[in-house]
Design a protein around this motif. Sequence first.
Motif, PDB file in Angstrom:
ATOM      1  N   VAL A  84      37.005  43.428  40.268  1.00 21.16           N
ATOM      2  CA  VAL A  84      37.380  43.748  38.690  1.00 21.16           C
ATOM      3  C   VAL A  84      36.457  43.238  38.181  1.00 21.16           C
ATOM      4  CG1 VAL A  84      39.170  43.331  37.237  1.00 21.16           C
ATOM      5  CG2 VAL A  84      39.563  42.903  39.584  1.00 21.16           C
ATOM      6  N   LEU A 215      50.280  31.314  36.788  1.00 20.53           N
ATOM      7  CA  LEU A 215      49.501  32.739  36.141  1.00 20.53           C
ATOM      8  C   LEU A 215      48.904  32.347  34.780  1.00 20.53           C
ATOM      9  CD1 LEU A 215      48.879  35.728  36.723  1.00 20.53           C
ATOM     10  CD2 LEU A 215      50.900  36.091  35.643  1.00 20.53           C
TER      11      LEU A 215
ATOM     12  N   PRO B 396      51.503  40.835  42.319  1.00 18.95           N
ATOM     13  CA  PRO B 396      50.328  41.148  42.829  1.00 18.95           C
ATOM     14  C   PRO B 396      50.413  41.749  44.143  1.00 18.95           C
ATOM     15  CG  PRO B 396      50.011  38.788  43.089  1.00 18.95           C
ATOM     16  CD  PRO B 396      51.517  39.335  42.302  1.00 18.95           C
ATOM     17  N   PRO B 397      49.412  42.655  44.623  1.00 18.12           N
ATOM     18  CA  PRO B 397      48.533  43.183  43.789  1.00 18.12           C
ATOM     19  C   PRO B 397      49.054  44.605  43.038  1.00 18.12           C
ATOM     20  CG  PRO B 397      48.305  43.952  46.001  1.00 18.12           C
ATOM     21  CD  PRO B 397      49.821  43.113  46.086  1.00 18.12           C
ATOM     22  N   MET B 398      50.120  44.643  42.746  1.00 19.29           N
ATOM     23  CA  MET B 398      50.620  46.129  42.099  1.00 19.29           C
ATOM     24  C   MET B 398      50.139  46.281  40.568  1.00 19.29           C
ATOM     25  SD  MET B 398      54.368  45.988  44.051  1.00 19.29           S
ATOM     26  CE  MET B 398      54.140  44.334  44.729  1.00 19.29           C
ATOM     27  N   PHE B 401      51.245  43.572  37.853  1.00 18.57           N
ATOM     28  CA  PHE B 401      50.541  42.429  37.972  1.00 18.57           C
ATOM     29  C   PHE B 401      49.308  42.472  36.932  1.00 18.57           C
ATOM     30  CE2 PHE B 401      46.820  39.990  39.781  1.00 18.57           C
ATOM     31  CZ  PHE B 401      47.256  38.789  39.503  1.00 18.57           C
ATOM     32  N   TRP B 402      48.266  43.516  37.121  1.00 18.39           N
ATOM     33  CA  TRP B 402      47.124  43.276  36.258  1.00 18.39           C
ATOM     34  C   TRP B 402      47.863  43.341  34.623  1.00 18.39           C
ATOM     35  CZ3 TRP B 402      43.517  41.811  38.624  1.00 18.39           C
ATOM     36  CH2 TRP B 402      43.271  41.928  40.104  1.00 18.39           C
ATOM     37  N   LYS B 404      50.155  42.078  33.494  1.00 15.81           N
ATOM     38  CA  LYS B 404      50.819  40.860  33.035  1.00 15.81           C
ATOM     39  C   LYS B 404      49.468  39.685  33.065  1.00 15.81           C
ATOM     40  CE  LYS B 404      55.470  40.039  32.937  1.00 15.81           C
ATOM     41  NZ  LYS B 404      55.937  41.019  33.893  1.00 15.81           N
ATOM     42  N   LEU B 405      48.469  39.858  33.913  1.00 13.59           N
ATOM     43  CA  LEU B 405      47.330  38.828  33.615  1.00 13.59           C
ATOM     44  C   LEU B 405      46.692  39.196  32.571  1.00 13.59           C
ATOM     45  CD1 LEU B 405      45.454  36.934  35.474  1.00 13.59           C
ATOM     46  CD2 LEU B 405      44.425  39.040  36.382  1.00 13.59           C
ATOM     47  N   TYR B 406      46.329  40.478  32.324  1.00 11.60           N
ATOM     48  CA  TYR B 406      45.496  40.556  30.946  1.00 11.60           C
ATOM     49  C   TYR B 406      46.487  40.365  29.797  1.00 11.60           C
ATOM     50  CZ  TYR B 406      41.827  43.400  33.439  1.00 11.60           C
ATOM     51  OH  TYR B 406      40.704  43.656  33.970  1.00 11.60           O
ATOM     52  N   GLY B 469      47.168  49.560  41.810  1.00  5.63           N
ATOM     53  CA  GLY B 469      46.943  48.200  41.941  1.00  5.63           C
ATOM     54  C   GLY B 469      45.662  47.640  42.258  1.00  5.63           C
ATOM     55  N   PRO B 473      42.172  48.098  38.390  1.00  3.42           N
ATOM     56  CA  PRO B 473      41.016  47.049  37.936  1.00  3.42           C
ATOM     57  C   PRO B 473      39.647  47.222  37.693  1.00  3.42           C
ATOM     58  CG  PRO B 473      42.432  46.127  39.200  1.00  3.42           C
ATOM     59  CD  PRO B 473      42.740  47.502  39.569  1.00  3.42           C
TER      60      PRO B 473
END
Lengths: 690, 481
Positions: A84, A215, B396-398, B401-402, B404-406, B469, B473
């Motif tokens: 990433v 998280l 993660p790593p679906m 998840f990304w 939510k992380l962002y 996933g 990214p």
Amino acid sequence: MEFTGTGLVVEPNASLMPWALIWGFSYLGAAILAILYFIGVKNEKIYGWGSVASIALSTIVSFMALGKVLGGQVIYAASSVTWVPWINIGIGVYLDGLGAIMAVIVSFLSLLIAIYSTEYMKGDWGVQRYFFFFTFFVASMLLLVTADNLVLMFIGWEGTGIASYALIGHWYTDEEEYWVGVPGRKAFGTPMYFEPSHSGVRALMFTRIGDVGLLIGMAALYLLTGTFSIPELAADTGWLATLASKGVLTALLLVFTLGALAKSAQFPFQEWLVTAMTGPTPVSALIHAATMVKAGVYFMLRMAPVFLLGASLPLVASQLQTYFVIIAGLGAITAFMMATMALVSNELKLILAYSTASQLGYMFIGVAAAGVLVSQAHEAAALGVVAGLSHLMSHAIFKAALFLIAGWLIHAAHSRFIDYMGEYAKYMKVTAIAMWLAGLSLMAIPPLSGFFSKELTLKAAEEAHLVWVYALGVITAGLTAAYTLRMILRVMHLPPKKEGHGHPHEAPILMLAPYTLLAILALVIGLAWTWVYPELAKGISETLGIALAVDAVKELYQVSIAATGTIITLGWVAVNFIAVAAIYLALRVDFDSILEKNTIARAIHDFLFDRWYINALIYIVIVGGFAGLSMILAGIDHVIDLAYHAAIPAVFALGAAGLRALHRGKTDYYLMLYMYFVSIILLVLYIIWG
Amino acid sequence: MNDPVLLINYAIVAIGLIIPVIAVYKSRISKLIPALAWLSVLLSAIGSTILLYNTMIKGPIQFYNGLLVHDSFTAFIWLGASLTAALSLLAAGEDPLIWESSPGYYSLLPFVLFGIFIITGANDALLILAAWLLVSVISYVYIALPPEKNSRAAAIRYIMIGAVATLFLAVWIAIDTALASQQGLGSFSLAPLTLDKISGLALATIIAALGFKTGIAPFHWWVPSVYGRADGRVVSIVAGVIKLGFIGLLAKITYALAGGTIVSMGTPILQSLQPATTLAYVFGILAVATMTYGNIAALTTKDLRALLSYSSIAQIGYILAALAALAYFSPRDATLANYAFAAIALQAVAYGLAKAPLFSLTSVETSQDRLRGLLSSNKIAGAAAGVLLFSLLGMPPMLGFWGKLYMFIAVAGFSILLVVAAMINSAISSAYYVKMARDIVSEGENETQVPKHIEAAVMLSAIIILAFGFIAPLIFSIPFP
């Protein structure tokens, strides 16, 4: 005394292969098992030994890594492609003293438990699914402990959660024999017995709350530092000062640590671990004793040195101190509370589950003690981290042994209740010896490994002047001896309370060998402790950047049987040991009749047996509260739905009739209405526009 | 005019027009109708991929003299809508062919995809209105298409409230025009909010309009009623494909209202940062209300369709949290605004990809516990449905998840209270997602029999979500606006 460690490695110094194979082999194994499952392969041996083979390969690479790390080299392996790029997340493996030792513990214990499982799960209707999730779990756990950045670690973290959920609920058909708790028992109207499928949901729910905290903590750290890399976070700890200057360091670290507290079943998240015992017993040994519950402790061990290195500013140190005191307190409360529950439990696995959460509390005490006095005494800090790791290692070994033994005993008794077990030492001598060795280690009796590691955690608390934490730790040590001895005596030596249908005999070799080996290891490690451990601990702290001068270390990491603290603890353990032995062997106290006659005794017993009523409280207040709110909202929706069906059509029907009445077929009338409404709109807009 | 992306869109529109003509001869060539719909979806996927690639390389691209401006955010939304449309179409199989209104089902899909291309790229209030009307009317028709009473009843409700929402949009356009003139921008440009009172009205009207379309509390009341009652095969298009377009529009308008467009053009003529802050707080409050309502309402419902409806509301709540961060950072910090864009894009597409096949799955039976025993009756559908649920949960790593992380990265910079609310809600949502997952592995008395085409859609969706996933990214390495 200052930290002398210079072992932190910030730049990658190795290629990803072969080190990524530590988790790569197991993930590959899981993927192959999944494909076999979907194409309809049924042969259970292929699954069992496929799982064993892939984990064995992971174990070999883990040992290779440990060899290199013990040789003084930290392995930081990263891929050349960034996964990433925008937020700089790569795929990397970081193997320092902590990572390499954890990888070995996880892979080696998993291997033994996988071998045990090939026999234990023979003929089970879900054996294929079992081995898939088992292998997937091991891979995720290995990813978790070797990841070089927080996101990758979180992926492993969540992977273990999903696998744990699936394995706890493995027997999702929910037959009574797979339950936890006494069927029909309730506390304040809340059932205290749990089916596998329900337990799986509970485990995921409880841990999920903490996971989201983790998280959020990761996201906040990234915002502050611009990196998810663990070594980079350790190398530049300026972010701690930034947070401390805003007065939010303690709060943010607590949110960040929620995941660790939940994963390691610390108060108030302990409930999931207790009911997770609905899973097959090897799962309890693997996930709920040896590995996954240690993920929280690992996380603390991984992050604590980072915090310690950044504690040079007084502002940071004072807020860190508050944070670590809270963590130590939670650890001590959990240790004590769970030990009291174990005293009265009549389910073999439940006793061990309580014991696990209790022992995890000691590990938290150790790590937290590290932070409390960091600004004044670096030796206390280094000792705390080493103590936490020591107890993690020794507990993983003796508790895995105890769970695997329990698996066989439950199988032999055809019951999970110890009331149906008794005098098994007559029929299974090797198992009895193994249970004694592992049990004595849990009781912290010298020279077994549990004695040294538990003493180190208490020594850390003592050094940190955490008086009440230390006191609770010592009291709990006595209680641990009491419930462990009660368990061994009732299962192995005393006659059963109730007549069962068991056929006790020695376990088959594939089950007997793993737990016997582990029990012997608990003894061997204990015997070698004095000579080997201080040097090992020094090496570990060196790679974590918190090493101390050589002379200081040798004394610091030693456990002296003549030390005042140790004498007090051992004396208290001995009192408990003798008391239990006297109660069960000499006095033959009939607890059932006491409970029947004495209401106070019964009230105390029920309080402990029903887990301090915490489960009931959670269900009544939190679950009930949300469910009630949910039903209210559903009711509102229902009313709205009715409105759609009845009220709105009725209003419109009336309105239509009214409006039709306005339509009188005269142009001047329409014009009047038109002008009237245009005037109103203009007026409203004029007011708003101001 | 010769831009391949525009040519592809003209071809998509042409397909939409040809299908009803062919339908006249359907007794002989009826199979051609779904094939043409598939062709339009394929073209849309190709067009959006080309657009995504070009915007990543060159930055924002203008069409029709700047009336339409696409960047990698809008291109990704269009791509997500195209893939979601493919899943809906796959899940429907040839079932709609037996409906009396079958040409409508197939011919409207190309128009939906074209409409999303326009609505997400529209840089002019009048064009937004035109695209809005196109996509809205199609969504009403879709809900009414299946030949059964519940769908018709749901459509009537949807139309009634939709008409009011459109009225609000028209009011906003009028005010926006005034604001744009006031600030010396083009007639129908998207103007940033100002300190004037009229801006408050503009804000209220656009939130009322887009709040209805996307299901933001307190404009969400229709959602359970429409998603929960209409046929799952058409709901998957409305709730999955079309909603993505409106989320894209909402993000774009938010960025403009907060002054991001003007600031990014290098002409800092904003009177104050206060309007952007107010907008962020309004969105923040709505986010908490929306996610809390959706999650708590979903907790005790046993009906799968209702549960999916409520969880759709909750998902919009998370997207709103990212929108709040977008509003706050648009005129302040381009990097954090970009994280917010990434959160919206990933969260929205993950939502669409998961919800479309799940809603289709609800059309299988009339039993309430529709997922019960799915794994034992159909291993592939069961495992794939599990992946979709865990993606919605943010595992993660679906893809989810990304998102939510962002979202957490962007929101943590804006408001810690909003972060805590999102955390609590995320934990609450695990209760019903995990319960659904438990139903999948449980043994049902009447095991769910999933038709092959729905099984394929659920499986394809799971594969896309897993693949994205890993790949998404990498895609999001280029700033959006």
